[in-house]
Design an enzyme around this catalytic site. Structure first.
Site, PDB file in Angstrom:
ATOM      1  CE  LYS A   1      48.526  35.609  34.421  1.00 57.71           C
ATOM      2  NZ  LYS A   1      47.834  35.314  35.690  1.00 57.71           N
TER       3      LYS A   1
HETATM    4  N1  PMP Z   1      43.969  37.427  39.606  1.00 58.94           N
HETATM    5  C1  PMP Z   1      45.231  36.977  39.541  1.00 58.94           C
HETATM    6  C2  PMP Z   1      46.230  37.515  40.494  1.00 58.94           C
HETATM    7  C3  PMP Z   1      45.593  36.008  38.586  1.00 58.94           C
HETATM    8  O1  PMP Z   1      46.856  35.555  38.523  1.00 58.94           O
HETATM    9  C4  PMP Z   1      44.606  35.481  37.720  1.00 58.94           C
HETATM   10  C5  PMP Z   1      44.965  34.402  36.725  1.00 58.94           C
HETATM   11  N2  PMP Z   1      45.339  34.926  35.491  1.00 58.94           N
HETATM   12  C6  PMP Z   1      43.297  35.988  37.815  1.00 58.94           C
HETATM   13  C7  PMP Z   1      43.016  36.964  38.767  1.00 58.94           C
HETATM   14  C8  PMP Z   1      42.212  35.527  36.890  1.00 58.94           C
HETATM   15  O2  PMP Z   1      42.396  36.086  35.609  1.00 58.94           O
HETATM   16  P1  PMP Z   1      41.937  35.306  34.293  1.00 58.94           P
HETATM   17  O3  PMP Z   1      40.507  34.973  34.499  1.00 58.94           O
HETATM   18  O4  PMP Z   1      42.152  36.294  33.204  1.00 58.94           O
HETATM   19  O5  PMP Z   1      42.787  34.110  34.189  1.00 58.94           O
END
Ligand code: PMP
Length: 305
Positions: A154
């Protein structure tokens, strides 16, 4: 209720955690963040942090990519997060935002020769996509390729892409966007992974489709296989498959499992919450609140009893 931050290696009231205007990461997006849920269990008066270690493992991978060296291990980061959340004493669902970033107050685009810092703070946060079922539009903004900006961690700078897509979607009357890969295949939402139900099986974009490998995505894959006996296929998905899916839903730490009712003004199934989606939502909501005996390992209780 006042909230707290972990900032410059100590716990301070959130209102006192401030960075300078010349902070390098503020100008060039040279930071990596996480989003971690604390889910409130009202019967037990307990907050469970969901899959805490996995979030910090992903953050530390992002640090490797950005050449950020933190003086903390995953287990130390978990420990200080538990302490931070316990100090805040919220009795509701919360969201923890850790951020590792280039903290030197000087200009110049680069990753090298800069100081690094880590902060985290907590806010109360209910559902992210505040709808029972979402209206979605395919975005005109493409998800960048791994060789543009790696999407599997991220990175703060990468989220300009997500913000462009999200605002376009909202201004067009949708609740969320689904972005395509540079070659036009389905990638993900702006803060969520996407799943389709086709032929009674779950289908979701694969790691090579420029997605964040979501922790909720992994959770749903395991719950579908283990609890519902449903096959899950990770593969490239054509745009056209979105419109003919039997069911569709988003997954994410903030969004949990959000059903998708329509895409580009075409109803998915009958436009209601699908059977498999509903079952997964029900199981998942027990799992994240420490109510499912098989998955207690995924939750870290914050308050000592
Ligand atoms: N894709 C993006 C672009 C995100 O920002 C997120 C949120 N973190 C997710 C997918 C989902 O990831 P997670 O389940 O680890 O929160």
């Amino acid at each position: 209720m006042p909230s707290y931050a972990f900032f410059h290696n100590q716990f301070v009231p959130l209102s006192e955690a401030r960075i300078g205007v010349m902070t390098q990461a503020f100008h060039y997006g040279t930071g990596v963040f996480e989003g971690i849920r604390g889910n409130w269990n009202s019967e037990q008066k307990q907050t469970y942090l969901f899959r805490l270690e996995e979030h910090y493992d992903r953050l530390l991978n992002g640090c490797r990519l950005l050449k950020i060296s933190l003086p903390h291990t995953t287990s130390e980061l978990c420990q200080l997060t538990i302490e931070l959340v316990a100090r805040c004493k919220f009795q509701e669902d919360i969201y923890v935002r850790p951020l590792a970033y280039k903290s030197t107050e000087s200009l110049g685009v680069r990753l090298h020769g800069l100081d690094d810092d880590f902060l985290a703070f907590v806010i109360p946060w209910g559902p992210y996509l505040d709808v029972d079922k979402a209206k979605v539009g395919v975005s005109s903004w493409r998800r960048p390729d791994d060789n543009v900006i790696p999407p599997q961690v991220k990175l703060t700078g990468l989220y300009v892409n997500n913000a462009l897509a999200k605002t376009e979607a909202i201004e067009n009357g949708y609740d969320e966007a689904v972005m395509l890969t540079p070659d036009g295949h389905v990638s993900e939402g702006t803060g969520e992974n996407i799943f389709l139900v086709t032929g009674g099986r779950l289908v979701t974009p694969a790691s090579y489709n420029n997605i964040l490998m979501g922790i909720t995505r992994d959770t749903v894959i395991k719950l579908a296989q283990n609890e519902l006996g449903i096959e899950v296929i990770e593969r490239q998905i054509d745009r056209g498959e979105l419109y003919t899916a039997e069911e569709c839903f988003f997954t994410g730490t903030a969004a949990h499992i959000t059903p998708v009712a329509e895409i580009d003004h075409r109803k998915i199934g009958d436009g209601e919450i699908g059977k498999i989606t509903g079952s997964l939502q029900e199981i998942y909501s027990r799992v994240i609140r420490g109510k499912h005996p098989k998955y207690l390992d995924w939750g870290t209780p914050v308050y000592k009893k």
